[in-house]
Write an enzyme that holds these catalytic residues in place. Sequence first.
Site, PDB file in Angstrom:
ATOM      1  N   SER A 169       7.604  -5.399  -7.717  1.00  0.00           N
ATOM      2  CA  SER A 169       6.156  -5.186  -7.696  1.00  0.00           C
ATOM      3  C   SER A 169       5.835  -3.803  -8.243  1.00  0.00           C
ATOM      4  O   SER A 169       6.552  -2.833  -7.970  1.00  0.00           O
ATOM      5  CB  SER A 169       5.637  -5.280  -6.257  1.00  0.00           C
ATOM      6  OG  SER A 169       4.293  -4.846  -6.200  1.00  0.00           O
ATOM      7  N   TYR A 214       6.018  -3.818   2.607  1.00  0.00           N
ATOM      8  CA  TYR A 214       6.107  -4.563   1.341  1.00  0.00           C
ATOM      9  C   TYR A 214       6.645  -3.656   0.226  1.00  0.00           C
ATOM     10  O   TYR A 214       7.565  -4.034  -0.504  1.00  0.00           O
ATOM     11  CB  TYR A 214       4.716  -5.096   0.992  1.00  0.00           C
ATOM     12  CG  TYR A 214       4.642  -5.831  -0.327  1.00  0.00           C
ATOM     13  CD1 TYR A 214       5.091  -7.145  -0.449  1.00  0.00           C
ATOM     14  CD2 TYR A 214       4.102  -5.215  -1.470  1.00  0.00           C
ATOM     15  CE1 TYR A 214       5.004  -7.825  -1.665  1.00  0.00           C
ATOM     16  CE2 TYR A 214       4.021  -5.895  -2.676  1.00  0.00           C
ATOM     17  CZ  TYR A 214       4.469  -7.197  -2.765  1.00  0.00           C
ATOM     18  OH  TYR A 214       4.385  -7.865  -3.971  1.00  0.00           O
ATOM     19  N   LYS A 255      10.151  -3.980  -1.952  1.00  0.00           N
ATOM     20  CA  LYS A 255      10.181  -4.137  -3.411  1.00  0.00           C
ATOM     21  C   LYS A 255      10.890  -2.964  -4.084  1.00  0.00           C
ATOM     22  O   LYS A 255      11.557  -3.136  -5.110  1.00  0.00           O
ATOM     23  CB  LYS A 255       8.754  -4.303  -3.949  1.00  0.00           C
ATOM     24  CG  LYS A 255       8.074  -5.592  -3.478  1.00  0.00           C
ATOM     25  CD  LYS A 255       8.793  -6.839  -3.987  1.00  0.00           C
ATOM     26  CE  LYS A 255       7.982  -8.100  -3.748  1.00  0.00           C
ATOM     27  NZ  LYS A 255       8.628  -9.301  -4.319  1.00  0.00           N
TER      28      LYS A 255
HETATM   29  P1  NAD Z   1       2.187 -16.745  -4.304  1.00  0.00           P
HETATM   30  O1  NAD Z   1       1.886 -16.516  -2.860  1.00  0.00           O
HETATM   31  O2  NAD Z   1       1.202 -17.442  -5.161  1.00  0.00           O
HETATM   32  O3  NAD Z   1       3.591 -17.504  -4.429  1.00  0.00           O
HETATM   33  C1  NAD Z   1       4.697 -17.149  -3.660  1.00  0.00           C
HETATM   34  C2  NAD Z   1       5.545 -18.390  -3.450  1.00  0.00           C
HETATM   35  O4  NAD Z   1       6.703 -18.003  -2.675  1.00  0.00           O
HETATM   36  C3  NAD Z   1       4.815 -19.477  -2.656  1.00  0.00           C
HETATM   37  O5  NAD Z   1       4.998 -20.741  -3.282  1.00  0.00           O
HETATM   38  C4  NAD Z   1       5.494 -19.445  -1.292  1.00  0.00           C
HETATM   39  O6  NAD Z   1       5.514 -20.699  -0.632  1.00  0.00           O
HETATM   40  C5  NAD Z   1       6.880 -18.961  -1.668  1.00  0.00           C
HETATM   41  N1  NAD Z   1       7.565 -18.372  -0.528  1.00  0.00           N
HETATM   42  C6  NAD Z   1       7.071 -17.444   0.326  1.00  0.00           C
HETATM   43  N2  NAD Z   1       7.970 -17.166   1.279  1.00  0.00           N
HETATM   44  C7  NAD Z   1       9.048 -17.938   1.025  1.00  0.00           C
HETATM   45  C8  NAD Z   1      10.296 -18.104   1.663  1.00  0.00           C
HETATM   46  N3  NAD Z   1      10.587 -17.435   2.785  1.00  0.00           N
HETATM   47  N4  NAD Z   1      11.183 -18.979   1.137  1.00  0.00           N
HETATM   48  C9  NAD Z   1      10.888 -19.689   0.025  1.00  0.00           C
HETATM   49  N5  NAD Z   1       9.706 -19.569  -0.629  1.00  0.00           N
HETATM   50  C10 NAD Z   1       8.800 -18.707  -0.125  1.00  0.00           C
HETATM   51  O7  NAD Z   1       2.514 -15.298  -4.874  1.00  0.00           O
HETATM   52  P2  NAD Z   1       2.642 -14.704  -6.360  1.00  0.00           P
HETATM   53  O8  NAD Z   1       1.512 -13.777  -6.551  1.00  0.00           O
HETATM   54  O9  NAD Z   1       2.934 -15.769  -7.347  1.00  0.00           O
HETATM   55  O10 NAD Z   1       3.941 -13.785  -6.148  1.00  0.00           O
HETATM   56  C11 NAD Z   1       5.223 -14.098  -6.648  1.00  0.00           C
HETATM   57  C12 NAD Z   1       6.072 -12.843  -6.570  1.00  0.00           C
HETATM   58  O11 NAD Z   1       5.473 -11.804  -7.351  1.00  0.00           O
HETATM   59  C13 NAD Z   1       6.217 -12.289  -5.151  1.00  0.00           C
HETATM   60  O12 NAD Z   1       7.521 -11.804  -4.960  1.00  0.00           O
HETATM   61  C14 NAD Z   1       5.215 -11.149  -5.149  1.00  0.00           C
HETATM   62  O13 NAD Z   1       5.566 -10.167  -4.195  1.00  0.00           O
HETATM   63  C15 NAD Z   1       5.331 -10.645  -6.559  1.00  0.00           C
HETATM   64  N6  NAD Z   1       4.173  -9.882  -7.019  1.00  0.00           N
HETATM   65  C16 NAD Z   1       2.957 -10.476  -7.261  1.00  0.00           C
HETATM   66  C17 NAD Z   1       1.900  -9.686  -7.721  1.00  0.00           C
HETATM   67  C18 NAD Z   1       0.545 -10.260  -8.041  1.00  0.00           C
HETATM   68  O14 NAD Z   1      -0.305  -9.505  -8.532  1.00  0.00           O
HETATM   69  N7  NAD Z   1       0.290 -11.536  -7.820  1.00  0.00           N
HETATM   70  C19 NAD Z   1       2.064  -8.319  -7.901  1.00  0.00           C
HETATM   71  C20 NAD Z   1       3.289  -7.759  -7.635  1.00  0.00           C
HETATM   72  C21 NAD Z   1       4.339  -8.550  -7.193  1.00  0.00           C
END
Ligand code: NAD
Length: 252
Positions: A142, A155, A159
Amino acid sequence: MSESRTALVTGGGSGIGRSIALRLAEDGFAVAVLDLNGESAEQVAEEARQKGHTAAAFGNVDVSDRGQADEAVRRVRETLGGPVLVLVNNAGVARTESFLKISDDSWNRIMAVNLNGPFYFCQAVVPDMKEAGWGRIVNISSSSAQSGQQYMTHYVASKAGLIGFTKALALELGPAGITVNTIPPGFVDTPMLRASEERGLLGGTVDHHAELTPVRRPGRPEDIAAACSFLVSEEAGYITGQVIGVNGGRNT
Ligand code: NAD
């Protein structure tokens, strides 16, 4: 790229993971869509199959559980018929809590999913990659670990840990033909981001933050998938241990 190469995407049922899974299927990998949510994992796998690609869902798997991780990887090999040579550790959970209110349970859960999960899955698939003399690991961290983010100490620490994990593992696995990189996304329009907006945790709307972003838009899950597609490709073999920011210029 041989059709028989299997790619496993954790958290593949939603947002960034969904886009990565669909993109890698498009690229010719047999894709394992793994998620805690069984229904969404199945939907994504079905979406890929409808387009003529090879994909299978592995739902109801909690990445923070070592036994479930090992069992899931065993089933992936059995179902898709080959070693797992690409792993994208994308599953993650985010919480916003002021520092003094973070309980042990909350801290431990964030670490378990965001950091232990990648640890377990890497240990489960690296033997396949070593045997093949080829492998690609991409960890989704992240941009908050680059900049810091208030009220997200747990968090951000998880990360930042994943970034260090990536650098160390890359050094160890380079001689085996395995690359390990991390993409720290920033401000990507997914259910996770919209949930934060709805709860008033962004310090403004998504549109407001888009105006403050150098490229003047939020990221799309496809932006992360495109970078991931390159990092797992043959031609990215000289890139390892790197932090490849995909954030519209918000962090450099
Ligand atoms: P999201 O919530 O849309 O998707 C996350 C997915 O992970 C979901 O399908 C959820 O069911 C699954 N998940 C959660 N816990 C789990 C577990 N214990 N076991 C198996 N699956 C699990 O989130 P996103 O925004 O697509 O994020 C994806 C990744 O990107 C994450 O690691 C998040 O921290 C990172 N991220 C996202 C952003 C953003 O701006 N969206 C920014 C920085 C980092």
